[in-house]
Design a protein around this motif. Structure first.
Motif, mmCIF file in Angstrom:
data_model
loop_
_atom_site.group_PDB
_atom_site.id
_atom_site.type_symbol
_atom_site.label_atom_id
_atom_site.label_comp_id
_atom_site.label_asym_id
_atom_site.label_seq_id
_atom_site.Cartn_x
_atom_site.Cartn_y
_atom_site.Cartn_z
ATOM 1 N N ARG A 17 1.309 4.904 5.872
ATOM 2 C CA ARG A 17 0.263 5.173 4.924
ATOM 3 C C ARG A 17 0.099 4.249 3.946
ATOM 4 O O ARG A 17 1.069 3.664 3.324
ATOM 5 N N GLU A 18 -1.029 3.839 3.646
ATOM 6 C CA GLU A 18 -1.150 2.438 2.505
ATOM 7 C C GLU A 18 -0.959 2.962 1.150
ATOM 8 O O GLU A 18 -1.375 4.096 0.735
ATOM 9 N N TYR A 19 -0.326 2.331 0.472
ATOM 10 C CA TYR A 19 -0.240 2.390 -0.980
ATOM 11 C C TYR A 19 -1.434 1.951 -1.642
ATOM 12 O O TYR A 19 -1.501 0.965 -1.842
ATOM 13 N N ASN A 20 -2.495 2.680 -1.929
ATOM 14 C CA ASN A 20 -3.604 2.209 -2.603
ATOM 15 C C ASN A 20 -4.173 3.194 -3.897
ATOM 16 O O ASN A 20 -5.087 2.928 -4.464
ATOM 17 N N GLY A 21 -3.547 4.174 -4.267
ATOM 18 C CA GLY A 21 -3.947 4.944 -5.410
ATOM 19 C C GLY A 21 -5.230 5.464 -5.311
ATOM 20 O O GLY A 21 -6.049 5.781 -6.434
ATOM 21 N N ALA A 22 -6.017 5.853 -4.241
ATOM 22 C CA ALA A 22 -7.362 5.898 -4.196
ATOM 23 C C ALA A 22 -7.606 7.207 -4.581
ATOM 24 O O ALA A 22 -8.772 7.704 -5.226
ATOM 25 N N GLY A 23 -6.575 8.378 -4.643
ATOM 26 C CA GLY A 23 -6.725 9.575 -5.247
ATOM 27 C C GLY A 23 -7.048 9.503 -6.492
ATOM 28 O O GLY A 23 -8.027 10.172 -7.093
ATOM 29 N N PHE A 24 -6.355 8.460 -7.153
ATOM 30 C CA PHE A 24 -6.660 8.520 -8.586
ATOM 31 C C PHE A 24 -8.034 7.937 -9.040
ATOM 32 O O PHE A 24 -8.580 8.391 -9.956
ATOM 33 N N VAL A 25 -8.323 6.987 -8.172
ATOM 34 C CA VAL A 25 -9.694 6.433 -8.660
ATOM 35 C C VAL A 25 -10.702 7.388 -8.321
ATOM 36 O O VAL A 25 -11.792 7.433 -9.042
ATOM 37 N N VAL A 26 -10.614 8.354 -7.153
ATOM 38 C CA VAL A 26 -11.587 9.343 -6.918
ATOM 39 C C VAL A 26 -11.612 10.169 -8.063
ATOM 40 O O VAL A 26 -12.849 10.643 -8.537
ATOM 41 N N MET A 141 0.478 -12.008 1.718
ATOM 42 C CA MET A 141 -0.426 -10.894 2.288
ATOM 43 C C MET A 141 0.495 -9.427 2.401
ATOM 44 O O MET A 141 1.892 -9.490 3.013
ATOM 45 N N GLU A 142 -0.116 -8.501 1.761
ATOM 46 C CA GLU A 142 0.861 -7.233 1.741
ATOM 47 C C GLU A 142 0.001 -6.037 2.313
ATOM 48 O O GLU A 142 -1.212 -5.897 2.337
ATOM 49 N N PHE A 143 0.987 -5.681 3.418
ATOM 50 C CA PHE A 143 0.516 -4.585 4.166
ATOM 51 C C PHE A 143 1.600 -3.427 4.302
ATOM 52 O O PHE A 143 1.964 -2.924 5.655
ATOM 53 N N TYR A 144 2.094 -3.073 3.214
ATOM 54 C CA TYR A 144 3.029 -2.042 3.372
ATOM 55 C C TYR A 144 2.695 -0.769 3.034
ATOM 56 O O TYR A 144 1.683 -0.529 2.087
ATOM 57 N N GLY A 145 3.643 0.283 3.186
ATOM 58 C CA GLY A 145 3.130 1.598 2.991
ATOM 59 C C GLY A 145 4.391 2.608 2.989
ATOM 60 O O GLY A 145 5.605 2.129 3.544
ATOM 61 N N GLU A 146 4.429 3.889 3.405
ATOM 62 C CA GLU A 146 5.326 4.732 3.602
ATOM 63 C C GLU A 146 4.976 5.327 4.910
ATOM 64 O O GLU A 146 3.676 5.175 5.620
ATOM 65 N N GLY A 147 5.937 5.792 5.743
ATOM 66 C CA GLY A 147 5.791 6.214 7.136
ATOM 67 C C GLY A 147 5.031 7.401 7.054
ATOM 68 O O GLY A 147 4.955 8.188 6.353
ATOM 69 N N LYS A 165 -0.730 -23.523 7.941
ATOM 70 C CA LYS A 165 -1.021 -22.864 6.766
ATOM 71 C C LYS A 165 0.220 -21.974 6.701
ATOM 72 O O LYS A 165 0.571 -21.220 7.681
ATOM 73 N N ASN A 166 0.800 -21.991 5.443
ATOM 74 C CA ASN A 166 2.067 -20.915 5.430
ATOM 75 C C ASN A 166 1.584 -19.539 4.832
ATOM 76 O O ASN A 166 0.790 -19.659 3.932
ATOM 77 N N VAL A 167 2.071 -18.835 5.752
ATOM 78 C CA VAL A 167 1.771 -17.175 5.246
ATOM 79 C C VAL A 167 2.866 -16.357 5.475
ATOM 80 O O VAL A 167 3.591 -16.457 6.065
ATOM 81 N N ARG A 168 2.989 -15.593 4.246
ATOM 82 C CA ARG A 168 3.957 -14.548 4.077
ATOM 83 C C ARG A 168 3.581 -13.414 4.118
ATOM 84 O O ARG A 168 2.746 -12.903 3.322
ATOM 85 N N VAL A 169 3.915 -12.367 5.067
ATOM 86 C CA VAL A 169 3.317 -11.201 5.355
ATOM 87 C C VAL A 169 4.313 -10.242 5.010
ATOM 88 O O VAL A 169 5.603 -10.223 5.379
ATOM 89 N N GLN A 170 4.213 -9.135 3.988
ATOM 90 C CA GLN A 170 5.038 -8.123 3.693
ATOM 91 C C GLN A 170 4.515 -6.849 4.524
ATOM 92 O O GLN A 170 3.310 -6.413 4.274
ATOM 93 N N PHE A 171 5.492 -6.256 5.138
ATOM 94 C CA PHE A 171 4.917 -5.091 5.987
ATOM 95 C C PHE A 171 5.928 -3.888 5.811
ATOM 96 O O PHE A 171 7.212 -4.590 5.735
ATOM 97 N N SER A 172 5.885 -2.713 6.171
ATOM 98 C CA SER A 172 6.941 -1.768 6.545
ATOM 99 C C SER A 172 7.138 -1.246 7.980
ATOM 100 O O SER A 172 6.561 0.082 8.344
#
Length: 195
Positions: A17-26, A141-147, A165-172
């Motif tokens: 599940r993405e950490y995006n704070g969408a509930g607060f923005v709604v 590039m960030e694509f992390y979240g909680e299970g 091209k050097n790319v650093r991907v963060q994921f969970s």
């Protein structure tokens, strides 16, 4: 193909599940809608006391504000339960974002042949792979979240060199996901077995 790759077919998939704070923005969108609605009501009540051009200009900006708030509410409602879907299929690694309405958008795709190294920050430091000056050369590039079960997961970092091209991907990823990749790329994936 690299000499440290095993030829076993490996297909794994995982989602977080993405950490995006969408509930607060709604919530902010609804609050804005209430504020603009109250402003419109006040303009209608006091329309006799305002010059016509002020009334029209105020109504114009109020309508734009209401439309924007509705857009924010709808857009972030779809993002509220968005997930990142990680897929590893025989050397091809993909990350896609899946929104609440089922819309799937590919965010990252790479062959693991392009992987330089992967692991948690702690494991990379322990194994001497972490060089803060070199890491600044990578596009992050960030694509992390909680299970999906609500458990927090370790954040892994994968460093790719994709055609220069050097790319650093963060994921969970889950532990099983990392083990599957490690089975094919043991020299590139630094896996700390906790069990």
């Amino acid at each position: 193909m690299s000499d440290n790759v095993y030829s076993v077919d490996v297909n794994v998939e995982d989602s977080v599940r993405e950490y995006n704070g969408a509930g607060f923005v709604v919530f902010l969108g609804v609050a804005g809608l209430v504020a603009f609605g109250s402003g419109t009501l006040a303009l209608v009540i006091f329309r006799d006391r305002l010059p016509a051009y002020n009334l029209l200009l105020s109504l114009f900006f109020t309508v734009i504000g209401i439309i924007y708030c509705i857009y924010i509410i709808v857009h972030h409602s779809l993002e509220k339960n968005a997930t990142y879907n990680y897929t590893y299929n025989n050397g091809i690694f993909e990350i896609a974002k899946v929104r609440k309405n089922g819309q799937r958008k590919l965010k990252f795709s790479a062959e693991f042949e392009w992987l330089e190294f992967m692991g948690t920050s702690r494991a990379l430091v322990k194994n001497g792979k972490w060089d803060s000056k070199k890491i600044q050369d990578y596009t992050k590039m960030e694509f992390y979240g909680e299970g999906l079960d609500g458990n927090r997961r370790e954040t892994y970092e994968a460093f790719f060199n994709i055609e220069g091209k050097n790319v650093r991907v963060q994921f969970s990823p889950s532990e099983e996901f990392v083990k599957a990749i490690n089975s094919q790329y043991p020299a590139k994936v630094i896996f700390e077995n906790k069990g």
